[in-house]
Enzyme design. Structure first.
Site, mmCIF file in Angstrom:
data_model
loop_
_atom_site.group_PDB
_atom_site.id
_atom_site.type_symbol
_atom_site.label_atom_id
_atom_site.label_comp_id
_atom_site.label_asym_id
_atom_site.label_seq_id
_atom_site.Cartn_x
_atom_site.Cartn_y
_atom_site.Cartn_z
ATOM 1 N N SER A 179 40.833 37.181 43.240
ATOM 2 C CA SER A 179 41.053 35.236 44.454
ATOM 3 C C SER A 179 39.426 34.773 44.302
ATOM 4 O O SER A 179 39.316 36.333 45.089
ATOM 5 C CB SER A 179 42.081 35.515 45.230
ATOM 6 O OG SER A 179 43.471 35.982 44.493
ATOM 7 N N GLU B 197 36.085 35.002 49.398
ATOM 8 C CA GLU B 197 36.740 36.255 49.598
ATOM 9 C C GLU B 197 36.078 37.166 48.999
ATOM 10 O O GLU B 197 36.055 38.377 48.896
ATOM 11 C CB GLU B 197 38.151 36.716 48.705
ATOM 12 C CG GLU B 197 38.679 37.808 48.879
ATOM 13 C CD GLU B 197 40.198 38.212 48.472
ATOM 14 O OE1 GLU B 197 40.472 38.875 47.708
ATOM 15 O OE2 GLU B 197 40.738 37.782 48.942
ATOM 16 N N ARG C 206 42.109 41.526 54.781
ATOM 17 C CA ARG C 206 40.558 41.367 54.271
ATOM 18 C C ARG C 206 39.421 42.302 55.065
ATOM 19 O O ARG C 206 38.181 41.147 55.087
ATOM 20 C CB ARG C 206 40.575 39.709 53.787
ATOM 21 C CG ARG C 206 41.514 39.251 52.671
ATOM 22 C CD ARG C 206 41.469 40.290 51.519
ATOM 23 N NE ARG C 206 42.419 40.069 50.570
ATOM 24 C CZ ARG C 206 43.497 41.016 50.498
ATOM 25 N NH1 ARG C 206 44.338 41.208 51.458
ATOM 26 N NH2 ARG C 206 45.030 40.240 49.634
#
Length: 303
Positions: free
Chosen positions: A224, A294, A174
């Site tokens: 998410s 996230e 990420r």
């Protein structure tokens, strides 16, 4: 508003500018206050010129894609939001998919399937844009952008357009060089392999079924909510903390998948942020594990 109108009148047509833009209409969470001005470029040159104008006039600017991994606070955004979804062309050439920044990752996956090209099946259900996907090295079902990308054309913070190879992109979990350098992805090239249509389609169908059966797609969310903590799964930690279904205002931990914070109806950005903070606190207290969002959070609190 007159200042913004004057600054951007030579760059954008009227239908590419929205003043006092309701950001809840532009992000998947369906929350957030207004942005002073929303610009929707249709050419790379417009992006370059816009950022130059913003920097010369000390105007803060934010670049967004499809808004699928974004939370805008209730006070909205002072300055300029540049939404890249109109730069959405996707081409196929010699085993490669070449996609502009605003194209949807799932559309690139669909086109790859149509041309019997394998490698992008993991992306069949990811609603984000190509630019956002490269920016955060998006992934799902044991696949990620780093597995298939060959290169990306980016606009650097100092206004230069350059190409980064896969290695130069420094793609990690990420994260990417693009994120670290606050650059903007303009285009990406994915190198895929030839495959059998039926096998590729079977994989896409399987992943689509898994996604639809396990994720709360019927509610607004940003996918998410938390990054995967090393050695753990965020959803399991949240569930084990007794938080499945827990809600604050209109925000709730999904009953279907505890890794998702959803807008169950009428949520504010503050509801979502308060719930994120509560989840982080409970998981830290119970298991000693820190959860990091996230989802990208921008804007300011409501007075």
């Amino acid at each position: 508003m007159n200042k913004y109108r004057e600054l951007f009148k030579d760059i954008y047509s009227e239908n590419q500018i929205e003043f006092n833009a309701n950001m809840s209409e532009h992000i998947y969470f369906k929350v957030g206050g207004p942005a002073d001005v929303l610009l929707i470029p249709k050419a790379k040159e417009q992006i370059v010129r816009t950022i130059k104008v913003c920097k010369e006039n000390n105007i803060p600017y934010y670049v967004i894609g499809n808004g699928s991994n974004l939370l805008v606070k209730d006070g909205g955004i002072r300055g300029v939001v540049i939404k890249l979804t109109e730069l959405n062309n996707i081409d196929i050439s010699e085993g490669k998919v070449i996609a502009e920044t605003g194209a949807l990752l799932k559309d690139a996956s669909k086109i790859a399937l149509e041309h019997n090209m394998t490698g992008l099946e993991f992306a069949c259900g990811i609603p984000g844009s190509i630019g956002g996907a490269v920016f955060m090295n998006a992934g799902a079902y044991n696949g990620e952008i780093a597995d298939v990308i060959e290169s990306a054309e980016v606009l650097t913070e100092d206004g230069k357009i350059i190409n980064y190879t896969k290695e130069e992109l420094n793609l990690g979990y990420r994260t990417s060089r693009v994120m670290e350098e606050k650059a903007i992805v303009l285009e990406a090239v994915f190198a895929l392999q030839g495959g059998e249509h039926e096998k590729i389609k079977a994989r896409v169908d399987d992943l689509t079924e898994k996604r639809e059966s396990k994720q709360p797609l019927e509610y607004p969310s940003a996918g998410s909510t938390f990054k995967r903590p090393e050695g753990h799964f965020a959803g399991k930690l949240i569930q084990d903390a007794g938080l499945k279904g827990y809600s604050i205002g209109g925000a709730a931990v999904s009953q279907k998948h505890s890794g998702f914070v959803i807008n169950k109806g009428g949520a504010t950005a503050k509801d979502i942020l308060d719930l994120i903070a509560h989840i982080q606190s409970e998981v830290k207290n119970q298991f000693g594990v820190e959860l990091h969002p996230e989802v990208r959070i921008i804007g300011e609190e409501k007075n």
